[in-house]
Design an enzyme around this catalytic site. Structure first.
Site, mmCIF file in Angstrom:
data_model
loop_
_atom_site.group_PDB
_atom_site.id
_atom_site.type_symbol
_atom_site.label_atom_id
_atom_site.label_comp_id
_atom_site.label_asym_id
_atom_site.label_seq_id
_atom_site.Cartn_x
_atom_site.Cartn_y
_atom_site.Cartn_z
ATOM 1 N N HIS A 72 0.846 -1.196 0.000
ATOM 2 C CA HIS A 72 0.000 0.000 0.000
ATOM 3 C C HIS A 72 0.879 1.242 0.000
ATOM 4 O O HIS A 72 1.822 1.334 0.782
ATOM 5 C CB HIS A 72 -0.898 0.027 1.234
ATOM 6 C CG HIS A 72 -2.048 -0.931 1.143
ATOM 7 N ND1 HIS A 72 -3.133 -0.870 1.982
ATOM 8 C CD2 HIS A 72 -2.274 -1.970 0.308
ATOM 9 C CE1 HIS A 72 -3.986 -1.842 1.664
ATOM 10 N NE2 HIS A 72 -3.486 -2.520 0.663
ATOM 11 N N TYR A 200 -8.811 5.144 8.239
ATOM 12 C CA TYR A 200 -8.860 5.509 9.663
ATOM 13 C C TYR A 200 -9.938 6.583 9.805
ATOM 14 O O TYR A 200 -9.775 7.682 9.267
ATOM 15 C CB TYR A 200 -7.518 6.081 10.125
ATOM 16 C CG TYR A 200 -6.414 5.055 10.278
ATOM 17 C CD1 TYR A 200 -5.658 4.615 9.193
ATOM 18 C CD2 TYR A 200 -6.107 4.516 11.540
ATOM 19 C CE1 TYR A 200 -4.643 3.687 9.349
ATOM 20 C CE2 TYR A 200 -5.092 3.588 11.706
ATOM 21 C CZ TYR A 200 -4.363 3.177 10.602
ATOM 22 O OH TYR A 200 -3.357 2.250 10.769
ATOM 23 N N PRO A 291 -2.830 0.292 19.327
ATOM 24 C CA PRO A 291 -2.607 -0.195 17.963
ATOM 25 C C PRO A 291 -2.828 0.827 16.839
ATOM 26 O O PRO A 291 -2.519 0.528 15.683
ATOM 27 C CB PRO A 291 -3.624 -1.344 17.837
ATOM 28 C CG PRO A 291 -4.682 -1.028 18.828
ATOM 29 C CD PRO A 291 -4.003 -0.316 19.960
ATOM 30 N N LYS A 295 2.176 -0.038 15.119
ATOM 31 C CA LYS A 295 3.610 -0.062 15.422
ATOM 32 C C LYS A 295 4.082 -1.292 16.211
ATOM 33 O O LYS A 295 5.278 -1.613 16.205
ATOM 34 C CB LYS A 295 3.999 1.187 16.240
ATOM 35 C CG LYS A 295 4.030 2.453 15.441
ATOM 36 C CD LYS A 295 5.225 2.509 14.511
ATOM 37 C CE LYS A 295 4.956 3.386 13.317
ATOM 38 N NZ LYS A 295 5.309 2.830 12.062
ATOM 39 N N TYR A 383 4.497 6.697 10.107
ATOM 40 C CA TYR A 383 3.729 5.480 9.798
ATOM 41 C C TYR A 383 4.593 4.461 9.056
ATOM 42 O O TYR A 383 4.578 3.271 9.381
ATOM 43 C CB TYR A 383 2.492 5.842 8.967
ATOM 44 C CG TYR A 383 1.430 4.760 8.981
ATOM 45 C CD1 TYR A 383 0.316 4.855 9.808
ATOM 46 C CD2 TYR A 383 1.552 3.630 8.174
ATOM 47 C CE1 TYR A 383 -0.652 3.856 9.838
ATOM 48 C CE2 TYR A 383 0.604 2.624 8.188
ATOM 49 C CZ TYR A 383 -0.494 2.744 9.019
ATOM 50 O OH TYR A 383 -1.437 1.750 9.040
HETATM 51 P P1 FAD Z 1 4.001 -11.704 21.533
HETATM 52 O O1 FAD Z 1 3.454 -11.760 20.194
HETATM 53 O O2 FAD Z 1 3.099 -11.443 22.687
HETATM 54 O O3 FAD Z 1 4.773 -13.066 21.791
HETATM 55 C C1 FAD Z 1 5.207 -13.477 23.063
HETATM 56 C C2 FAD Z 1 5.237 -14.985 23.112
HETATM 57 O O4 FAD Z 1 5.754 -15.416 24.368
HETATM 58 C C3 FAD Z 1 3.857 -15.600 22.991
HETATM 59 O O5 FAD Z 1 3.877 -16.603 21.996
HETATM 60 C C4 FAD Z 1 3.574 -16.169 24.378
HETATM 61 O O6 FAD Z 1 2.745 -17.314 24.334
HETATM 62 C C5 FAD Z 1 4.971 -16.477 24.865
HETATM 63 N N1 FAD Z 1 5.103 -16.486 26.326
HETATM 64 C C6 FAD Z 1 4.572 -15.614 27.219
HETATM 65 N N2 FAD Z 1 4.938 -15.926 28.455
HETATM 66 C C7 FAD Z 1 5.720 -17.025 28.368
HETATM 67 C C8 FAD Z 1 6.384 -17.830 29.326
HETATM 68 N N3 FAD Z 1 6.337 -17.545 30.634
HETATM 69 N N4 FAD Z 1 7.082 -18.890 28.879
HETATM 70 C C9 FAD Z 1 7.166 -19.188 27.557
HETATM 71 N N5 FAD Z 1 6.537 -18.447 26.600
HETATM 72 C C10 FAD Z 1 5.830 -17.401 27.003
HETATM 73 N N6 FAD Z 1 -0.240 -4.527 16.947
HETATM 74 C C11 FAD Z 1 -0.515 -3.854 15.864
HETATM 75 O O7 FAD Z 1 0.380 -3.196 15.325
HETATM 76 N N7 FAD Z 1 -1.801 -3.893 15.339
HETATM 77 C C12 FAD Z 1 -2.806 -4.628 15.911
HETATM 78 O O8 FAD Z 1 -3.915 -4.658 15.422
HETATM 79 C C13 FAD Z 1 -2.533 -5.338 17.064
HETATM 80 N N8 FAD Z 1 -3.496 -6.064 17.689
HETATM 81 C C14 FAD Z 1 -3.182 -6.730 18.835
HETATM 82 C C15 FAD Z 1 -4.151 -7.455 19.495
HETATM 83 C C16 FAD Z 1 -3.862 -8.116 20.702
HETATM 84 C C17 FAD Z 1 -4.943 -8.925 21.421
HETATM 85 C C18 FAD Z 1 -2.546 -8.042 21.238
HETATM 86 C C19 FAD Z 1 -2.211 -8.730 22.560
HETATM 87 C C20 FAD Z 1 -1.577 -7.317 20.551
HETATM 88 C C21 FAD Z 1 -1.876 -6.656 19.366
HETATM 89 N N9 FAD Z 1 -0.904 -5.931 18.663
HETATM 90 C C22 FAD Z 1 -1.202 -5.255 17.555
HETATM 91 C C23 FAD Z 1 0.460 -5.871 19.085
HETATM 92 C C24 FAD Z 1 1.342 -6.871 18.328
HETATM 93 O O9 FAD Z 1 0.620 -8.013 18.018
HETATM 94 C C25 FAD Z 1 2.508 -7.148 19.237
HETATM 95 O O10 FAD Z 1 3.236 -5.936 19.379
HETATM 96 C C26 FAD Z 1 3.430 -8.266 18.775
HETATM 97 O O11 FAD Z 1 2.767 -9.499 18.854
HETATM 98 C C27 FAD Z 1 4.681 -8.300 19.641
HETATM 99 O O12 FAD Z 1 5.416 -9.454 19.413
HETATM 100 P P2 FAD Z 1 6.235 -10.130 20.571
HETATM 101 O O13 FAD Z 1 6.913 -11.303 19.947
HETATM 102 O O14 FAD Z 1 7.046 -9.112 21.273
HETATM 103 O O15 FAD Z 1 5.156 -10.592 21.644
HETATM 104 C C1 DHB Z 2 -4.374 -3.220 11.451
HETATM 105 C C2 DHB Z 2 -4.134 -3.002 12.765
HETATM 106 C C3 DHB Z 2 -3.750 -1.746 13.192
HETATM 107 O O1 DHB Z 2 -3.501 -1.524 14.493
HETATM 108 C C4 DHB Z 2 -3.621 -0.704 12.302
HETATM 109 O O2 DHB Z 2 -3.268 0.521 12.758
HETATM 110 C C5 DHB Z 2 -3.846 -0.936 10.982
HETATM 111 C C6 DHB Z 2 -4.227 -2.191 10.552
HETATM 112 C C7 DHB Z 2 -4.781 -4.571 11.015
HETATM 113 O O3 DHB Z 2 -4.931 -5.437 11.878
HETATM 114 O O4 DHB Z 2 -4.972 -4.783 9.822
#
Ligand code: FAD
Ligand code: DHB
Length: 389
Positions: A72, A200, A291, A295, A383
């Site tokens: 995009h 948005y 979200p 980021k 962005y």
């Molecule tokens: P995570 O993806 O949380 O991965 C951490 C991993 O560690 C998980 O697999 C978990 O099971 C594991 N873990 C936890 N504790 C333990 C333990 N004690 N022992 C072993 N393993 C463990 N970001 C956006 O930009 N847009 C969005 O729309 C968006 N929606 C989201 C919706 C939700 C419900 C959540 C929670 C987050 C969302 N985010 C979104 C944020 C984005 O998904 C996260 O920033 C991203 O997943 C970060 O990656 P990570 O690997 O740091 O953490």
């Molecule tokens: C999506 C999530 C976001 O937080 C955003 O700012 C834009 C798109 C998505 O899940 O597609």
């Protein structure tokens, strides 16, 4: 058991780190609490910054992303029933890629299994020990037995609710938090996206976002209460509210079967420092953004990129400079993203106690984004991903 880098968590941060280290010839063991199917099905983020998509490419895991990801070159901002396009390519020379976090996680797990290096799902009771030494240990349970993993460093990639951050003594760790009086109700729907680009939308009834996952799958969000119960939200009510908030003369929102529904609360959070002794925090373990700026996933990947390069330099030369600067390097970018995410969120959402003054400020800011190239460029460069000064 012994490895060079013990990685706690197989989310985007842990899996990307394991992959980048493997490319440098560095061994790691990834320990994940959940089942593989659960990790691969967890629907979350969907937008990759230009340089993050390029990083996956360069690291050899971008093949499907390039094939199926949707490039995009802009997004649309909607206010007062009008849409205004922010043209990322014209303003910054960069674009974004819409590709689900679920798909990245699947690609990375496949690459991990092909590398032959260890990835253990369904581990329990992970605890970190001797982090102040250069021989830290990770203890955990797996398949009914107890294990101890000795390593050189521990990467805490276990998300916001993980155990790693809590292993840093409270007198060392500083936390910065902001809670928001709203959350997002997100749906995945089996219908072609109604718009080519993300929308948005600022609306008096609350924020709405139109996004997508593929030419056949739409992803849509509605601002709701942080603890909103899904019970009151029939499919019919969700579509009605989306029509109201995203509606525009001459444009039709297409409806489809809702495949998934969920509520996400919103918070801003930063833990400082991101390193203590032999423990390095990355991704959601160290910071959370609301979200609205897309980021969270991008920050997680950029943290582990910095960490992988610092570890590679250390193993190659014995020099610790990059490792010692890890926290400072990451936190500059993290705080830029914190500001941008807070700003996007507070500019586009209506809080329950927001007054008319707040509304007028939002309306003025949204008009400014429409009329000023400088204002639009500032949004665009944040962005697509900006290097923090
Ligand atoms: P995570 O993806 O949380 O991965 C951490 C991993 O560690 C998980 O697999 C978990 O099971 C594991 N873990 C936890 N504790 C333990 C333990 N004690 N022992 C072993 N393993 C463990 N970001 C956006 O930009 N847009 C969005 O729309 C968006 N929606 C989201 C919706 C939700 C419900 C959540 C929670 C987050 C969302 N985010 C979104 C944020 C984005 O998904 C996260 O920033 C991203 O997943 C970060 O990656 P990570 O690997 O740091 O953490
Ligand atoms: C999506 C999530 C976001 O937080 C955003 O700012 C834009 C798109 C998505 O899940 O597609």
């Amino acid at each position: 058991m012994r490895t060079q880098v013990a990685i706690v968590g197989a989310g985007p941060a842990g899996l990307t780190l394991g992959h980048l280290l493997h490319r440098e010839g560095i061994d790691s063991v990834i320990l994940e609490g959940r089942r593989r199917e659960y990790v691969e099905a967890r629907i979350r983020a969907g937008v990759l910054e230009h340089d993050v998509a390029a990083l996956f490419d360069e690291a050899g895991v971008g093949e499907r992303l390039r094939r199926e990801g949707l490039v995009h070159t802009g997004v649309e901002l909607q206010a007062d029933g009008e849409r205004h396009r922010i043209a990322f390519d014209e303003l910054t020379g960069k674009s974004i890629v819409v590709y689900g976090q679920t798909e990245i996680v699947k690609d990375l797990i496949e690459a991990r299994l092909a590398s032959g290096r260890q990835l253990q799902f369904e581990v329990s009771d992970v605890t970190l020990h001797e982090l102040e030494s250069d021989r830290p240990r990770v203890r955990f349970g797996h398949e009914g037995a107890e294990w101890e993993l000795e390593c050189d460093v521990v990467a805490g990639c276990d998300g916001f609710h993980g155990v790693s951050r809590e292993s840093i003594p409270p007198d060392v760790l500083r936390s910065f938090t902001r809670e928001y009086p709203y959350g997002w109700l997100g749906i995945l729907a089996a219908v072609a996206p109604s718009n080519d680009e993300l929308v948005y939308a600022h609306h008096e009834r609350g924020f709405a976002l139109l996004s997508m996952r593929s030419p056949e799958l739409s992803r849509l969000y509605l601002q709701c209460a942080p603890d909103e119960s899904l019970e009151g939200w029939s499919d019919g009510r969700i579509w009605e509210e989306l029509h109201t908030r995203l509606g525009m003369e001459g444009w039709e929102l297409r409806e489809g079967q809702i495949l998934e529904k969920g509520v996400t609360p919103m918070r801003s959070f930063v833990a400082e420092p991101m390193q203590w002794g032999s423990l390095y925090l990355a991704g959601d373990a160290a910071h959370i953004v609301p979200p609205t700026g897309a980021k969270g996933l991008n920050l997680a990947v950029r943290d582990v990129h910095v960490l992988a390069e610092a570890l590679a330099a250390w193993y190659r030369t014995g020099k610790r400079e990059l490792l010692e600067r890890y926290s400072e390097t990451c936190l500059r970018r993290v705080w830029r993203a914190e500001h941008f995410s807070w700003w996007m969120t507070t500019t586009l959402h209506r809080g329950p106690s927001d007054d008319e003054f707040g509304l007028r400020l939002q309306q003025s800011q949204l008009r400014y984004l429409r009329s000023s190239v400088a204002a639009a460029t500032s949004l665009a460069e944040n962005y697509v991903g900006v290097e923090a000064a």
